[in-house]
Design an enzyme around this catalytic site. Structure first.
Site, short mmCIF file in Angstrom:
data_model
loop_
_atom_site.label_atom_id
_atom_site.label_comp_id
_atom_site.label_asym_id
_atom_site.label_seq_id
_atom_site.Cartn_x
_atom_site.Cartn_y
_atom_site.Cartn_z
N THR A 13 -11.08 -12.26 12.58
CA THR A 13 -12.31 -12.16 11.78
C THR A 13 -13.37 -11.31 12.50
O THR A 13 -13.88 -10.35 11.94
CB THR A 13 -12.89 -13.57 11.53
OG1 THR A 13 -11.85 -14.39 11.03
CG2 THR A 13 -14.04 -13.57 10.57
N GLU A 129 -23.68 -11.51 24.42
CA GLU A 129 -24.67 -11.96 23.43
C GLU A 129 -24.04 -12.80 22.32
O GLU A 129 -24.61 -13.81 21.88
CB GLU A 129 -25.36 -10.72 22.82
CG GLU A 129 -26.41 -11.02 21.78
CD GLU A 129 -27.57 -11.81 22.35
OE1 GLU A 129 -28.40 -11.22 23.02
OE2 GLU A 129 -27.64 -13.05 22.10
N VAL A 132 -23.15 -17.07 22.14
CA VAL A 132 -24.06 -18.17 21.77
C VAL A 132 -24.91 -17.75 20.57
O VAL A 132 -25.51 -16.68 20.58
CB VAL A 132 -25.01 -18.54 22.94
CG1 VAL A 132 -25.98 -19.64 22.52
CG2 VAL A 132 -24.23 -18.96 24.16
N GLY A 134 -24.06 -16.84 17.52
CA GLY A 134 -23.52 -15.80 16.62
C GLY A 134 -24.34 -14.53 16.68
O GLY A 134 -24.40 -13.85 17.70
N ILE A 136 -27.62 -14.14 16.50
CA ILE A 136 -29.01 -14.23 17.00
C ILE A 136 -29.11 -13.58 18.38
O ILE A 136 -28.36 -13.93 19.28
CB ILE A 136 -29.46 -15.71 17.14
CG1 ILE A 136 -29.18 -16.49 15.86
CG2 ILE A 136 -30.93 -15.80 17.52
CD1 ILE A 136 -29.35 -18.00 16.01
N GLY A 186 -14.66 -18.98 7.45
CA GLY A 186 -14.42 -18.30 8.74
C GLY A 186 -15.39 -18.70 9.82
O GLY A 186 -15.54 -17.98 10.81
N LYS A 204 -21.37 -23.62 24.83
CA LYS A 204 -22.56 -22.77 24.65
C LYS A 204 -23.72 -23.26 25.53
O LYS A 204 -24.49 -22.46 26.06
CB LYS A 204 -22.94 -22.73 23.17
CG LYS A 204 -21.90 -21.93 22.35
CD LYS A 204 -22.03 -22.16 20.87
CE LYS A 204 -21.00 -21.34 20.09
NZ LYS A 204 -20.88 -21.75 18.69
#
Ligand code: HSE
Length: 426
Positions: A13, A129, A132, A134, A136, A186, A204
């Protein structure tokens, strides 16, 4: 014009999203940053992904060594997840002086320090990046912030799958259907138990502790409780009391001790994290000069996560080396969760007979546990065992556990007890 060749390993994905966005933004990046990014090679175990993405045969391989050992590749993008093959790939890439971009929080949680040492020794960077929150941009905001601030605490809704499930459950959809929907979207890990049992959030938290505090925690020592035992009834009762239930990753430094934990948490509807719904994530960070700041956005899903990876690729490409030297770790001991003081939501199951509730409150009284609220709803009058919800005032969890164990020993409560901390973000 700077030329940068990248190799993508893993075309699931996220890898597919990275391939799409890099092609979409190629000319923009060239124009704005004077960097020409070329996807030299893609690697996957199945050729189906190559066909689906229309990748030319010459740019495809099933052997990751064709990327990690290639003299042509500058940045290795590891997107296969897990900690075995991904570890071998990452080590190989760094040893061969290639920058590494990864979304792999499990790998960083377990091997972060070692990989950072390798990257420093080989004068290359690691971009993480996307590991943690996604899409952001929280990791790089934190890195910028710690140049002028000491971070003291953070609270995060860090797992999109759990947040999506809890949101759907509050709308009356049951747990397993909500999970199936999250998988279809997903958001979930290949093994969704990592989402549900809180482990993904603990990974995370570990990555955030490395970034915020330069601390390498053993992820297995972080108190971790998932959302498996949360029922729609708990969510409804919490709402009526003015709270939302969210799976939080929490970390704060209190007097040379680090309080780091993951658990479902009651948070006031007024708190900034309470309205974070569905697959959204949010991270609230407190620091000495800046005060609080918060990142909010899609925490999972193909394009948001791929967007963070592509931003890392550009960042890593534009600086000679943005890897800072490893600093000595601060000396902080991990505070035991049972010693943390908090208010608690307690759900116990008792037989619906006269005097039982009185016995419960008298045991709580014996342990000097101050009750804030008690709720007993006969959710079905056919039930002989009913849930009683007690909201306590602040106390140490170990005291509540002792009271619960006394209730169990005296056969007052049946199976199905649940304790959820109430967080006031202090
Ligand atoms: N399974 C993860 C989640 C993906 O649901 O948040 C993003 O790390």
């Amino acid at each position: 014009m700077k030329k940068v060749n990248v190799g993508i390993i893993g075309l699931g994905t996220i890898g597919s999203g990275v391939y799409k966005i890099l092609n979409q933004r190629k000319s923009k990046i060239k124009k704005e940053y004077h960097i020409e990014i070329d996807i030299k090679k893609c690697c996957d175990i199945s050729e189906a992904s190559r066909k689906r993405l229309k990748i030319p045969k010459k740019n495809f391989t099933k052997d990751y060594n064709d990327i990690t050992s290639s003299n042509e590749i500058d940045i290795v993008i590891e997107l296969i997840g897990g900690t075995n093959v991904a570890y071998a790939i990452s080590k190989e890439a760094l040893k061969n002086k290639k920058n590494l971009v990864t979304a792999n929080k499990a790998l960083l949680a377990h091997k972060g320090r070692e990989l950072r040492k390798l990257s420093t020794a080989n004068d290359v960077s690691i971009g993480y990046e996307a590991s943690v929150g996604g899409g952001i941009p929280i990791i790089n905001s934190i890195k910028d912030s710690i140049l002028v601030n000491n971070i003291t605490s953070f609270w995060g809704i860090l797992n999109g799958t759990c947040n999506y499930i809890l949101t759907l459950m509050s709308e009356g959809i049951d747990f397993s259907k909500s999970l199936t929907m999250a998988q279809k979207e997903g958001f979930a890990e290949a093994d969704p138990t990592l989402d549900i049992n809180g482990k993904d959030t603990a990974h995370k938290v570990t990555v955030l502790c490395q970034t915020c505090f330069n601390l390498n925690l053993n992820v297995n020592q972080i108190y971790t409780q998932g959302i498996e035992d949360i029922s729609s009834y708990d969510i409804e009762v919490a709402k009526n009391l003015g709270y939302e239930i969210k799976l939080l990753g929490i970390s704060r430094i209190i007097n040379k001790e680090l309080d780091a934990r993951v658990h479902p948490t009651l948070i006031s509807k007024e708190s900034p994290l309470a309205n974070v719904e569905n697959e959204f994530n949010a991270i609230l960070v407190n620091s000495n000069n800046l005060g609080p700041f918060m990142g909010y956005g899609y925490g999972a899903g193909m394009l948001p996560t791929a967007s963070a990876i592509v931003a890392d690729i550009v960042r890593v490409s534009s600086s000679a080396n943005n890897q800072s030297n490893l600093q000595p770790e601060p000396k902080l001991s991990l505070k035991k969760f049972e010693n943390v003081k908090s208010k608690f939501y307690l759900r116990i199951m008792i037989k619906d007979i006269p005097g039982n509730l009185g016995k419960v409150t008298s045991i709580l009284g014996k342990y000097k546990i101050n009750i804030d609220k008690v709720i007993q709803n006969n959710i079905s009058n056919k039930l002989k065992v009913i849930p009683v919800i007690i909201l306590t005032k602040s106390l140490e969890l170990k005291v509540l556990n002792k009271a619960l164990s006394t209730m169990t020993k005296s056969k007052l409560i049946q199976r199905g007890s649940l304790i959820i901390p109430v967080e006031d973000f202090a």
